[in-house]
Design a protein around this motif. Structure first.
Motif, short mmCIF file in Angstrom:
data_model
loop_
_atom_site.label_atom_id
_atom_site.label_comp_id
_atom_site.label_asym_id
_atom_site.label_seq_id
_atom_site.Cartn_x
_atom_site.Cartn_y
_atom_site.Cartn_z
N GLY A 125 55.95 -9.81 99.34
CA GLY A 125 55.04 -8.93 99.88
C GLY A 125 54.11 -8.21 99.15
O GLY A 125 52.84 -8.25 99.50
N ILE A 126 54.47 -7.47 98.14
CA ILE A 126 53.56 -7.01 97.32
C ILE A 126 52.43 -7.87 96.51
O ILE A 126 51.39 -7.76 96.45
N LEU A 127 53.25 -8.83 96.08
CA LEU A 127 52.36 -9.86 95.45
C LEU A 127 51.18 -10.34 96.20
O LEU A 127 50.19 -10.81 95.90
N ALA A 128 51.52 -10.80 97.52
CA ALA A 128 50.69 -11.13 98.64
C ALA A 128 49.52 -10.31 98.65
O ALA A 128 48.08 -10.67 98.68
N ILE A 129 49.70 -8.91 98.70
CA ILE A 129 48.76 -7.92 98.78
C ILE A 129 47.77 -7.98 97.59
O ILE A 129 46.60 -7.78 97.58
N GLN A 130 48.47 -7.99 96.23
CA GLN A 130 47.68 -7.90 95.47
C GLN A 130 46.73 -9.26 95.10
O GLN A 130 45.50 -9.02 94.67
#
Length: 296
Positions: A285-290
């Protein structure tokens, strides 16, 4: 007075430089850019008071005069500066201030005689190249990875009610308990764009935290006993108006330390033949936002 070099001039590097300077130590800050080094040399560090320091970019820094070196860069920047760290005299104590535990594999390859790891619970925000806000008082907990406590006694003596310092005997437990707290708070605040206090107030976020806590209890059964679910809720309430470092990174378009946090926990889970579900979800989820925000 001792001479302390601090590698890293972000919010924590600036805050610690300011506080250790107030304690009477001579501080030299190692920056990424010549522009920030020049600004620090001209203005000092501003945080209510002004503390004069010296500064230089990493490539122009000599460490022969340092009595101790604090490494305050992000976990993912650590590998790039390891060649410089290995050139620091082996007798000089090193203190690492990174989140997570992925950096331990690097420490085992260093030649230094006295290496310390630590956890930082302060809230800090970098305003500009030489100004930092101290948004929340917390503990700086230090433990020996190898070497003797007496080599950092001058730093431990800087303990103050608004800059508390403690020495811990078990570095593994220290880092793992902090890892649990970071995993419980940082990814969820970043994913849902909320301050810490909302996690303890919102029924559905609290339920998500409870599920994550159960998964972490399976991965870290010993360390979880030092970090109850209510302890984490209390921490969210005490820092209710704070933005987690991961949320701040997301908002600023910076790369986060998510892989340094989840990566180690997932690795431990696999070693124990546990298949985590929530930890990989948070990481992706965090990598997708990045990726969507072009963080670097």
């Amino acid at each position: 007075m001792i001479h302390i070099h601090i590698i890293g001039a972000g919010s924590i590097g600036l805050l610690f430089a300011h506080r250790l300077s107030m304690c009477g130590h001579s501080i030299h800050i190692i920056t990424r850019t010549a522009e920030q080094a020049e600004a620090l040399g001209q203005h000092g560090i501003v945080n209510q008071s002004v503390q004069k320091v010296t500064a230089s970019p990493l490539e122009y820094t000599q460490f022969n005069q340092a009595d101790a070196v604090l490494i305050a860069v992000k976990q993912y920047h650590l590998e790039t500066i390891l060649p410089v760290i290995t050139q620091i005299p082996a007798s000089t104590p090193l203190i690492f201030l990174q989140n997570g535990m992925s950096h331990l594999e690097h420490l085992s390859r260093l030649p230094h005689e006295h290496i310390f790891v630590s956890t930082v619970e302060h809230g800090a925000k970098k305003v500009n190249a030489y100004t930092v806000e101290h948004n929340g008082v917390g503990w700086w907990r230090i433990a020996s990875y190898k070497g003797q406590q007496e080599y950092i006694k001058s730093i431990l003596a800087c303990h103050h009610h608004d800059f508390p310092i403690s020495y811990e005997e078990n570095y593994q437990r220290l880092l793992r308990v902090k890892l649990i707290k970071n995993l419980m708070i940082n990814p969820l605040t970043a994913l849902f764009q909320v301050k810490n206090g909302v996690l303890a107030e919102n029924l559905y976020l609290k339920e998500m935290m409870a599920a994550l806590y159960e998964e972490l209890a399976i991965v870290f059964p010993d360390e979880i006993t030092y970090c109850s679910f209510n302890d984490i809720l209390d921490l969210c309430k005490k820092t209710s108006e704070n933005e987690s470092s991961m949320l701040s990174d997301i908002k600023a378009g910076r790369k986060t330390e998510i892989e340094s946090l989840t990566g180690y926990a997932i690795k431990v889970a696999i070693q124990k033949k546990v298949k985590p579900v929530i930890l990989p979800f948070l990481e992706r989820g965090i990598l997708a936002i990045q990726i969507e925000r072009g963080s670097n």
